[in-house]
Enzyme design. Structure first.
Site, PDB file in Angstrom:
ATOM      1  N   ASN A  43      -2.084   0.055  10.615  1.00 46.13           N
ATOM      2  CA  ASN A  43      -1.761  -1.318  10.276  1.00 46.13           C
ATOM      3  C   ASN A  43      -0.480  -1.581  10.092  1.00 46.13           C
ATOM      4  O   ASN A  43       0.734  -1.100  10.760  1.00 46.13           O
ATOM      5  CB  ASN A  43      -2.660  -2.214   9.458  1.00 46.13           C
ATOM      6  CG  ASN A  43      -2.962  -1.315   8.266  1.00 46.13           C
ATOM      7  OD1 ASN A  43      -3.710  -0.452   8.229  1.00 46.13           O
ATOM      8  ND2 ASN A  43      -2.742  -1.935   7.026  1.00 46.13           N
ATOM      9  N   ASP A  44      -0.052  -2.153   8.826  1.00 42.34           N
ATOM     10  CA  ASP A  44       1.459  -2.563   8.499  1.00 42.34           C
ATOM     11  C   ASP A  44       2.352  -1.446   8.784  1.00 42.34           C
ATOM     12  O   ASP A  44       2.131  -0.464   8.374  1.00 42.34           O
ATOM     13  CB  ASP A  44       1.594  -2.739   6.951  1.00 42.34           C
ATOM     14  CG  ASP A  44       0.446  -3.582   6.446  1.00 42.34           C
ATOM     15  OD1 ASP A  44      -0.304  -4.087   7.300  1.00 42.34           O
ATOM     16  OD2 ASP A  44       0.432  -3.747   5.232  1.00 42.34           O
TER      17      ASP A  44
ATOM     18  N   GLN B 276       0.982   2.255   8.026  1.00 44.87           N
ATOM     19  CA  GLN B 276      -0.431   2.475   7.640  1.00 44.87           C
ATOM     20  C   GLN B 276      -1.141   3.204   8.821  1.00 44.87           C
ATOM     21  O   GLN B 276      -1.281   2.533   9.736  1.00 44.87           O
ATOM     22  CB  GLN B 276      -0.975   1.081   7.353  1.00 44.87           C
ATOM     23  CG  GLN B 276      -0.528   0.450   6.095  1.00 44.87           C
ATOM     24  CD  GLN B 276      -0.867   1.389   4.629  1.00 44.87           C
ATOM     25  OE1 GLN B 276      -2.075   0.902   4.247  1.00 44.87           O
ATOM     26  NE2 GLN B 276      -0.044   2.225   4.039  1.00 44.87           N
TER      27      GLN B 276
ATOM     28  N   PHE C 126      -0.942   3.154   0.203  1.00 48.79           N
ATOM     29  CA  PHE C 126      -0.783   1.614   0.808  1.00 48.79           C
ATOM     30  C   PHE C 126       0.611   1.333   1.028  1.00 48.79           C
ATOM     31  O   PHE C 126       1.702   2.156   1.090  1.00 48.79           O
ATOM     32  CB  PHE C 126      -1.465   0.695  -0.237  1.00 48.79           C
ATOM     33  CG  PHE C 126      -2.831   0.373  -0.022  1.00 48.79           C
ATOM     34  CD1 PHE C 126      -3.651   1.165   0.765  1.00 48.79           C
ATOM     35  CD2 PHE C 126      -3.545  -0.728  -0.442  1.00 48.79           C
ATOM     36  CE1 PHE C 126      -5.082   1.034   0.762  1.00 48.79           C
ATOM     37  CE2 PHE C 126      -5.032  -1.093  -0.276  1.00 48.79           C
ATOM     38  CZ  PHE C 126      -5.507  -0.026   0.309  1.00 48.79           C
TER      39      PHE C 126
ATOM     40  N   GLU D 258       0.207 -10.974   0.440  1.00 51.33           N
ATOM     41  CA  GLU D 258       0.712  -9.542   0.428  1.00 51.33           C
ATOM     42  C   GLU D 258       2.052  -9.383   1.127  1.00 51.33           C
ATOM     43  O   GLU D 258       2.855 -10.392   1.592  1.00 51.33           O
ATOM     44  CB  GLU D 258      -0.423  -9.067   1.640  1.00 51.33           C
ATOM     45  CG  GLU D 258      -1.810  -9.236   1.131  1.00 51.33           C
ATOM     46  CD  GLU D 258      -2.686  -8.569   2.176  1.00 51.33           C
ATOM     47  OE1 GLU D 258      -3.737  -7.942   1.663  1.00 51.33           O
ATOM     48  OE2 GLU D 258      -2.542  -8.662   3.418  1.00 51.33           O
TER      49      GLU D 258
HETATM   50  C1  FRU Z   1      -2.008  -5.935   4.677  1.00 50.66           C
HETATM   51  C2  FRU Z   1      -2.368  -4.829   3.738  1.00 50.66           C
HETATM   52  C3  FRU Z   1      -1.577  -4.628   2.539  1.00 50.66           C
HETATM   53  C4  FRU Z   1      -2.070  -3.133   2.052  1.00 50.66           C
HETATM   54  C5  FRU Z   1      -2.415  -2.679   3.343  1.00 50.66           C
HETATM   55  C6  FRU Z   1      -3.700  -1.599   3.227  1.00 50.66           C
HETATM   56  O1  FRU Z   1      -2.154  -5.601   5.860  1.00 50.66           O
HETATM   57  O2  FRU Z   1      -3.739  -5.330   3.181  1.00 50.66           O
HETATM   58  O3  FRU Z   1      -1.579  -5.378   1.343  1.00 50.66           O
HETATM   59  O4  FRU Z   1      -0.937  -2.450   1.396  1.00 50.66           O
HETATM   60  O5  FRU Z   1      -2.835  -3.911   4.272  1.00 50.66           O
HETATM   61  O6  FRU Z   1      -3.739  -0.798   4.270  1.00 50.66           O
END
Ligand code: FRU
Length: 512
Positions: free
Chosen positions: A49-50, A66, A106, A227
């Site tokens: 993800n991010d 991530q 995270f 976020e």
């Molecule tokens: C956003 C999020 C962040 C967090 C991460 C966890 O996509 O929820 O806030 O740090 O993904 O994977």
């Protein structure tokens, strides 16, 4: 005898050729599945993800992200790592920061500690320091800010023994965005209090001790958790005064459904961010459904235009993407600048893509034809529509007779839109969508589109509207057709470029 040895050499040679072809095929196959992005980063396998810790250091752009090293669903969150010299060709490296002792790693950032303020660098040198959220689930859920450093260009990392460096004893406190505040001479952190809809600022002389400054929020859209904040300075064009931008992710509750990213333009006085009153000082970095938690690169030259890169996805259906053996991809890097006109302000996004341009065709429709061409993804299309009198016009990208995606300007509704309701696989009920952005009628009707095997990034009205949407089309080829509501041919000036695959795969070039 001669014959035998000739045969032997021949078969050995065939074996060697077959073996090396197999290696080449295996390498190419690694990034050559039907929906595998060809101009965007995706991990070879597993979930992402991010983007995290974007930083330019000693000639390399670093992309941490991530990452679940064990599967294609969210979990065991760690920092994956890739490097690039041009922001487009990425080389994946081993995991940088793995989950440890029940604490997931995270989202966060990486800074270049030029003066060894942290004391982590070898004496007299600079090094990289990561600031990330530790997410502990053993016992009570707790999110804290932590640091780690690398003395070998991000290849290996050591966690600080004094972690956490910031602990509010909260279950939601995350996504630190850290940069060097040149004016104040200290580190600055923007970090999110998601359920309070606040971004809190902190300062530090050494990345270890943090002092609270001001808060921003609640403001704008507060329908979901806040976020992934990022505070950026956008230089003004032609020597004009620049502006500060505070970008805040929100999930769920974004206007297009699920995850989205709002921005505020205004002033940062070193402690507090204040939104400007000028029209346009509030907007969205993405008006589509699929660009979330974008952050900017640290370590760029002073006063360089920021470069933003996001996760091309939406939490509504991220775990359902029909891709294997990877799940998740990044957006193109985009250079940010500021737009100022009578209608007000806007953030401008321009994708870094030109180095990948291959074949070029002038696709201006001067002869009244509506067919721009046919091209296999990835490709880029730049069109200028002038000022047509038609109420609705744009392009359709057909992947077969029944599937197409429409990208258009609807002057009657004052909307720019992408309609992917017939684009291909509708992975969940939330997926088919017509995403929209408000048109400013005095701005140009231009359109730049980058189409990859499973995504569309559209930039309209000088890049003041960025709309990114995933698609899972029936085939990789696209017949590109200009359309108008009345069916009349409309004049378009345009360029079509085939793009090189960053993984070296062959792209078929076809055009009209
Ligand atoms: C956003 C999020 C962040 C967090 C991460 C966890 O996509 O929820 O806030 O740090 O993904 O994977």
């Amino acid at each position: 005898m001669k014959m035998v040895s000739f045969k032997l050499v021949g078969s050995l040679l065939t074996c060697a050729i077959a073996f090396s072809t197999a290696i080449v095929r295996a390498q190419a196959g690694g990034y050559n599945q039907p929906y595998r992005p060809q101009v965007h980063f995706s991990p070879l396998e597993h979930w992402t993800n991010d983007p995290n810790g974007l930083v330019y250091f000693r000639g390399e752009y670093h992309l941490f992200y991530q990452f679940n090293p064990f599967g294609d669903e969210w979990g065991h969150m760690s920092w994956g790592h890739a490097v690039s010299r041009d922001l487009l060709h990425w080389q994946q490296l081993p995991v940088a920061l793995p989950e440890q002792n029940g604490e997931m790693v995270f989202t966060g950032s990486v800074v270049v500690d030029r003066k060894n303020s942290s004391g982590f660098c070898a004496p007299g040198t600079e090094c990289l320091v990561a600031v990330y959220t530790g997410h502990r689930t053993a016992g009570e859920v707790r999110q804290t800010q932590n640091i780690a450093y690398s003395r070998d260009d991000g290849r290996t990392w050591t966690r600080y023994s004094g972690n956490p460096v910031l602990d509010l004893h909260r279950r939601d406190f995350r996504d630190p965005s850290v940069s060097w505040d040149e004016k104040a001479g200290h580190w600055l952190m923007a970090v999110s209090l998601p359920s309070q809809h606040k971004i809190r600022f902190y300062s530090s002389p050494n990345l270890k001790e943090w002092t609270q400054l001001g808060d921003f929020g609640p403001a704008g859209n507060v329908k979901g958790a806040w976020e992934c904040p990022d505070l950026l300075h956008i230089p003004g064009e032609n020597g004009k005064r620049g502006i500060w931008a505070l970008k805040v992710g929100i999930n769920p509750g974004a206007p297009q459904g699920g995850s989205g990213e709002q921005y505020f333009l205004g002033d940062f006085d070193g402690k507090q961010f204040t939104q400007a009153k000028t029209p346009g000082s509030y907007g969205w970095t993405n008006y589509g459904k699929d660009d979330y938690c974008a952050i900017s690169f640290n370590g760029l030259a002073k006063e360089a235009n920021p470069i933003l890169l996001g996760w091309m996805n939406n939490w509504q259906y991220a775990s359902k993407l029909p891709t294997s053996p990877w799940r998740g991809q990044m957006s193109l890097p985009r250079r940010l600048s500021l737009w100022r006109d009578h209608a007000g302000l806007a953030l401008v996004q321009k994708p870094v893509i030109a180095p990948l341009r291959a074949g070029h065709w002038d696709v201006s429709t001067t002869k009244g034809s509506n067919l721009v061409g046919e091209q296999q993804a990835p490709f880029e299309l730049d069109l200028q529509f002038g000022r047509p009198s038609e109420p609705v016009f744009g392009i359709r990208l057909y992947s077969d007779g029944e599937h197409w995606t429409e990208i258009g300007f609807d002057r009657s509704k004052k909307e720019f839109y992408i309609d992917r309701t017939r684009s291909g696989i509708a992975i969940t009920p939330d997926f088919p969508s017509r995403t929209t952005a408000r048109l400013i009628t005095s701005r140009p009707y231009d359109l730049r589109v980058v189409v990859d095997r499973s995504s569309i990034e559209a930039y309209a009205q000088g890049g003041t509207i960025a709309m990114t949407d995933l698609i899972f089309p029936a085939s990789q080829s696209s017949r590109i057709v200009v359309f108008s509501a009345s069916g009349k041919a409309i004049p378009v000036r345009g360029d079509l470029w085939a793009l090189h695959s960053v993984w070296g795969n062959r792209i078929k070039r076809t055009t009209k």
